[in-house]
Design an enzyme around this catalytic site. Structure first.
Site, PDB file in Angstrom:
ATOM      1  N   ILE A  58      40.285 -47.444 -52.763  1.00 61.71           N
ATOM      2  CA  ILE A  58      41.633 -47.486 -53.196  1.00 61.71           C
ATOM      3  C   ILE A  58      42.592 -47.116 -52.090  1.00 61.71           C
ATOM      4  O   ILE A  58      42.514 -45.914 -51.712  1.00 61.71           O
ATOM      5  CB  ILE A  58      41.832 -46.889 -54.415  1.00 61.71           C
ATOM      6  CG1 ILE A  58      41.024 -47.013 -55.660  1.00 61.71           C
ATOM      7  CG2 ILE A  58      43.339 -46.728 -54.722  1.00 61.71           C
ATOM      8  CD1 ILE A  58      40.917 -48.631 -56.034  1.00 61.71           C
ATOM      9  N   LYS A  59      43.322 -47.651 -51.722  1.00 63.25           N
ATOM     10  CA  LYS A  59      44.387 -47.543 -50.552  1.00 63.25           C
ATOM     11  C   LYS A  59      45.553 -46.924 -51.274  1.00 63.25           C
ATOM     12  O   LYS A  59      46.294 -47.686 -52.217  1.00 63.25           O
ATOM     13  CB  LYS A  59      44.906 -48.651 -49.787  1.00 63.25           C
ATOM     14  CG  LYS A  59      43.852 -49.019 -48.801  1.00 63.25           C
ATOM     15  CD  LYS A  59      44.376 -50.244 -47.814  1.00 63.25           C
ATOM     16  CE  LYS A  59      45.307 -49.999 -46.807  1.00 63.25           C
ATOM     17  NZ  LYS A  59      45.442 -50.820 -45.880  1.00 63.25           N
ATOM     18  N   ILE A  60      46.062 -45.941 -50.938  1.00 61.10           N
ATOM     19  CA  ILE A  60      47.169 -45.151 -51.482  1.00 61.10           C
ATOM     20  C   ILE A  60      48.330 -44.713 -50.255  1.00 61.10           C
ATOM     21  O   ILE A  60      47.623 -44.100 -49.284  1.00 61.10           O
ATOM     22  CB  ILE A  60      46.807 -43.918 -52.296  1.00 61.10           C
ATOM     23  CG1 ILE A  60      46.113 -44.284 -53.360  1.00 61.10           C
ATOM     24  CG2 ILE A  60      47.782 -42.925 -52.735  1.00 61.10           C
ATOM     25  CD1 ILE A  60      45.230 -43.153 -54.150  1.00 61.10           C
TER      26      ILE A  60
END
Length: 219
Positions: A82-84
């Protein structure tokens, strides 16, 4: 150093994977929007091609929204990361997702302080954007060097993904500094094995062999 491809284009991913050197994929909303396909479906297809990590970005700007989206995206495949964004809410989300055993890639990192804080929050990866810093007359690779030094000082396990790579020199400098990963557009990957002296050498060998065959009438 691992090599990721920075694209959501399935054909580019398949071609790079066929070289036998691809370790993972990074995507973002811009890259996915170029494919004119439903994003979740596109990510599912990518995950079937590549065994390594595939980064998928959240769109929420608040921590609760990020966590909610992350839980949904994590269902796509076991290799989804997951890119945040590197924000305060991103820190909160990364901390929570760490406790849920969901891997995260804290993206749009532009300072050593951001990199240190996201590591403390439990980020699996951090993505400093070197090309965008170069665009504003700042040496992007200096940031990667600073992060590497800080992480090594404290034995931090967060992996450094050098992002926004624009040319082969960025790739080579990433390896020199000791980055864990470089995520590279397909156009740059194609340039990594090219060298004019290699081409000249091959052409000379082939021409010399042809002359020998002609002189000796070798079939």
């Amino acid at each position: 150093m691992k090599l990721f491809i920075d694209t959501a284009n399935l054909e580019e991913i398949k071609k790079a994977n066929s070289y036998g050197i691809l370790d993972g994929v990074t995507t973002n909303p811009t890259l996915l929007s170029r494919e004119k396909n439903e994003p979740i479906s596109q990510l599912e297809k990518i995950c079937k091609v590549v065994d390594g990590p595939v980064s998928a970005e959240v769109l929420s700007l608040d921590a609760n929204g990020m966590i909610r989206e992350a839980k949904e995206r994590a269902k796509i495949a076991s290799n989804i990361v997951i890119k945040i964004p590197c924000t305060v809410d991103g820190l909160k989300a990364a901390k929570k997702l760490k406790s849920l055993n969901i891997e995260t890639n804290l993206t749009l990192c532009f300072s050593p302080s951001q990199a240190l804080l996201v590591a403390k929050a439990g980020a699996t990866y951090v993505s400093p954007f070197v090309g965008r810093l170069d665009d504003i007359s700042t040496e992007g690779m200096d940031l990667v060097g600073d992060i590497r030094l800080i992480y090594d000082n404290y034995g931090i396990s967060t992996q450094i993904i050098v992002a926004s790579i624009r040319h082969p020199l960025h790739f080579v400098e990433s390896a020199r500094i000791g980055a864990d990963i470089a995520t590279v557009p397909f156009a740059v990957i194609e340039k990594l094995m090219k060298h004019p002296l290699t081409d000249i050498g091959i052409e000379r060998f082939m021409n010399d062999w042809k002359k020998l065959k002609d002189n000796l009438q070798i079939k």
